[in-house]
Design an enzyme around this catalytic site. Structure first.
Site, mmCIF file in Angstrom:
data_model
loop_
_atom_site.group_PDB
_atom_site.id
_atom_site.type_symbol
_atom_site.label_atom_id
_atom_site.label_comp_id
_atom_site.label_asym_id
_atom_site.label_seq_id
_atom_site.Cartn_x
_atom_site.Cartn_y
_atom_site.Cartn_z
ATOM 1 C CG ASP A 67 21.739 70.199 -6.181
ATOM 2 O OD1 ASP A 67 22.080 69.022 -6.419
ATOM 3 O OD2 ASP A 67 22.387 70.955 -5.435
ATOM 4 C CG ASN B 234 27.337 67.687 -12.820
ATOM 5 O OD1 ASN B 234 26.254 68.074 -13.266
ATOM 6 N ND2 ASN B 234 27.743 67.984 -11.606
HETATM 7 C C1 FPP Z 1 21.963 67.171 -9.383
HETATM 8 O O1 FPP Z 1 21.635 66.321 -8.336
HETATM 9 C C2 FPP Z 1 21.493 66.592 -10.609
HETATM 10 C C3 FPP Z 1 22.277 66.196 -11.639
HETATM 11 C C4 FPP Z 1 23.743 66.325 -11.678
HETATM 12 C C5 FPP Z 1 21.701 65.542 -12.806
HETATM 13 C C6 FPP Z 1 20.343 66.042 -13.198
HETATM 14 C C7 FPP Z 1 19.827 65.084 -14.170
HETATM 15 C C8 FPP Z 1 18.542 64.745 -14.302
HETATM 16 C C9 FPP Z 1 17.426 65.316 -13.549
HETATM 17 C C10 FPP Z 1 18.179 63.667 -15.240
HETATM 18 C C11 FPP Z 1 18.383 63.984 -16.676
HETATM 19 C C12 FPP Z 1 17.531 65.091 -17.074
HETATM 20 C C13 FPP Z 1 16.726 65.078 -18.106
HETATM 21 C C14 FPP Z 1 15.949 66.275 -18.375
HETATM 22 C C15 FPP Z 1 16.579 63.897 -18.963
HETATM 23 P P1 FPP Z 1 22.807 65.646 -7.505
HETATM 24 O O2 FPP Z 1 23.134 64.339 -8.102
HETATM 25 O O3 FPP Z 1 23.966 66.592 -7.406
HETATM 26 O O4 FPP Z 1 22.090 65.485 -6.127
HETATM 27 P P2 FPP Z 1 22.763 65.551 -4.689
HETATM 28 O O5 FPP Z 1 23.276 66.955 -4.511
HETATM 29 O O6 FPP Z 1 21.621 65.247 -3.788
HETATM 30 O O7 FPP Z 1 23.832 64.495 -4.669
#
Ligand code: FPP
Length: 235
Positions: A16, A64
């Site tokens: 996250d 998501n």
């Molecule tokens: C949460 O951060 C993260 C996600 C919903 C996506 C995670 C995806 C990746 C790291 C990339 C794809 C992964 C691989 C292994 C190819 P957020 O967007 O909720 O962050 P925030 O809480 O700061 O808004």
């Protein structure tokens, strides 16, 4: 880097904080996800180097996919396409096994094909087994497993359904339960990530945003983990 004597066999990670990482730099959210994917590559190869056998990460939840703007979901899909094709190129160097977990059916066909190819090609490596959860939700996984069991076992006795048989119908059937779950980004919750499998896991929450998560911080979490006394309900 000095490592503790007891390492977890399986680490689960809720990655996250990508969006906040990008916002703080005045960048679009997708830049945060791209940086997060690089962090994942670094941590996966580090786990391979230190002998952690399994690493499973939450890349996209069912929620998501449903609740984020379509544009962001498409950006994560594009990132997955890029990540998998880079992984195929770097496979000999990285030597990690890839597996994709979750309800993969609604994903675009080309990504599913890439996933199958990456799983097949990487199956020959015995480094860390990296599970990437995409369109994954723990409750959804449990319902899918229950449906599969009902479908397969007409005429079975209720006693035939045990924790063991049930586990064999989950996406993680081929994996041991995680010993340790790390969530970055400052929130203290599991957000529907492996509720069945994390029943006895040690939980660790850090304020670090996922793209900033480092090998050094992982080692300090592993030290903390090795000091914990796991009792599994016993004394
Ligand atoms: C949460 O951060 C993260 C996600 C919903 C996506 C995670 C995806 C990746 C790291 C990339 C794809 C992964 C691989 C292994 C190819 P957020 O967007 O909720 O962050 P925030 O809480 O700061 O808004």
């Amino acid at each position: 880097m000095k490592l503790p004597a007891t390492l977890p066999g399986h680490i689960a990670v809720i990655m996250d904080g990508n969006g906040r990482w990008a916002r703080r730099r005045g960048l679009p959210r997708k830049a945060g996800h791209a940086a997060g994917a690089e962090t994942f590559r670094t941590i996966a190869t580090f786990c391979r180097d230190i002998g952690v056998r399994n690493l499973t990460v939450y890349a996209l939840s069912t929620e998501n996919r449903r609740l984020r703007p379509g544009e962001e979901v498409e950006e994560i899909y594009d990132l997955l396409r890029r990540y998998i094709s880079e992984s195929l190129e770097k496979m000999e160097r990285d030597r990690v096994r890839l597996k994709f977990l979750g309800d993969l059916e609604p994903l675009p066909g080309d990504i599913r094909e890439q996933m199958e190819r990456a799983e097949k090609v990487s199956a020959r490596y015995d480094g860390c087994l990296c599970g990437i959860c995409v369109n994954y939700g723990g409750r959804d996984e449990i319902v899918r497993a229950a449906r599969e069991l009902m479908h397969l076992s007409s005429g079975a006795e209720t006693g035939d359904v045990t924790e063991d048989t049930f586990s064999r119908h989950l996406d993680t059937a081929f994996l041991p339960d995680p010993d340790l779950c790390i969530r970055t980004g400052g929130e203290w919750r599991l957000s529907n990530f492996m509720p069945w499998q994390l029943a006895y896991a040690e939980l660790f929450f850090t304020d670090t945003l996922w793209p900033d998560f480092s090998k050094k911080e992982l080692v300090s979490i592993l030290e903390n983990y090795s000091d914990r006394n796991r009792r599994y309900g016993g004394l």
